[in-house]
Design an enzyme around this catalytic site. Sequence first.
Site, mmCIF file in Angstrom:
data_model
loop_
_atom_site.group_PDB
_atom_site.id
_atom_site.type_symbol
_atom_site.label_atom_id
_atom_site.label_comp_id
_atom_site.label_asym_id
_atom_site.label_seq_id
_atom_site.Cartn_x
_atom_site.Cartn_y
_atom_site.Cartn_z
ATOM 1 N N CYS A 2 -5.930 22.037 39.837
ATOM 2 C CA CYS A 2 -6.523 22.331 41.140
ATOM 3 C C CYS A 2 -6.355 21.084 41.991
ATOM 4 O O CYS A 2 -7.021 20.071 41.772
ATOM 5 C CB CYS A 2 -8.001 22.689 40.993
ATOM 6 S SG CYS A 2 -8.820 23.007 42.581
ATOM 7 N N GLU A 114 -2.105 27.136 45.148
ATOM 8 C CA GLU A 114 -1.150 26.679 44.149
ATOM 9 C C GLU A 114 0.244 26.986 44.655
ATOM 10 O O GLU A 114 0.448 27.959 45.388
ATOM 11 C CB GLU A 114 -1.419 27.355 42.805
ATOM 12 C CG GLU A 114 -0.737 26.674 41.633
ATOM 13 C CD GLU A 114 -1.087 25.200 41.524
ATOM 14 O OE1 GLU A 114 -0.269 24.371 42.023
ATOM 15 O OE2 GLU A 114 -2.145 24.866 40.986
#
Length: 271
Positions: A2, A114
């Site tokens: 993350c 992402e």
Amino acid sequence: MCGRYAASRGPEDLAPVFEVQQWDPEETLEPDYNVAPTKEVLVVLDRPLKDADDRRPVRQLRKLRWGLVPSWSKSPEGAARMINARAETVHEKPSYRRAFVARRCVVPADGYYEWVTGTQERDLEVEGRRKRPRKQPYFVTPADGSVFAMAGLYEFWRDRTLPDDHPRAWWATCSVITTDAEQTPLAVAPAEGPSSLADIHPRMPLMLTPDRWDAWLDPARTDPDDLRALLTPPPPGLMRAYAVSTAVSNVRNNGPELLEELAAPEEGTLF
């Protein structure tokens, strides 16, 4: 992993969801649609109130800096590298193990970003042609629109170069725990692109479902094996993912337009 996420909800939205009992209005942050390492973020934690006679834990909404600085660190210089802790090893890594048994938090988010390198770009690399891959960003978020509650850790670090009364004498920092990305189908998948989170990236933030919040935040729970049982991934099929503009790749860009869904990946970044 993350490395970037969105957090548009303020204390007024988060407090009832997490049953927060205490938060400082001065610690309110503006909606942030491109949260990057070292930024200040809101987290939920259970901790006695400062200077209170009653030492029972109180659920609080606190402002911390994303990028954990261990209490024993000589400087905060490595904070940008300490944004993620792996669920598989968090109990044994020197930088995280103390926080794991004593200082756990929930990091609320709308979802996380992402990046996937386009197939055509990857093929060029395989052929040995030196072209920098152009990555397509995806936004991953709960399919039902609920808060994405990421498991986190927090720490306090004392800057010994400053006097006790200096506002920057103490640093409060946090890290997000990650786990293997789900290989099961997404609840809602894009027409063109990945069908699972693992197709996007091998890692993902560990999402805590509401039934685990109290146990995870309880500072009285200190047994590593007991706590590790809380780190199992959530049930599959809770998430959706969709392509967003490559504008999110620049941390200077920040606004709700970053969350707008693209009908298809941008040209040159096809999955």
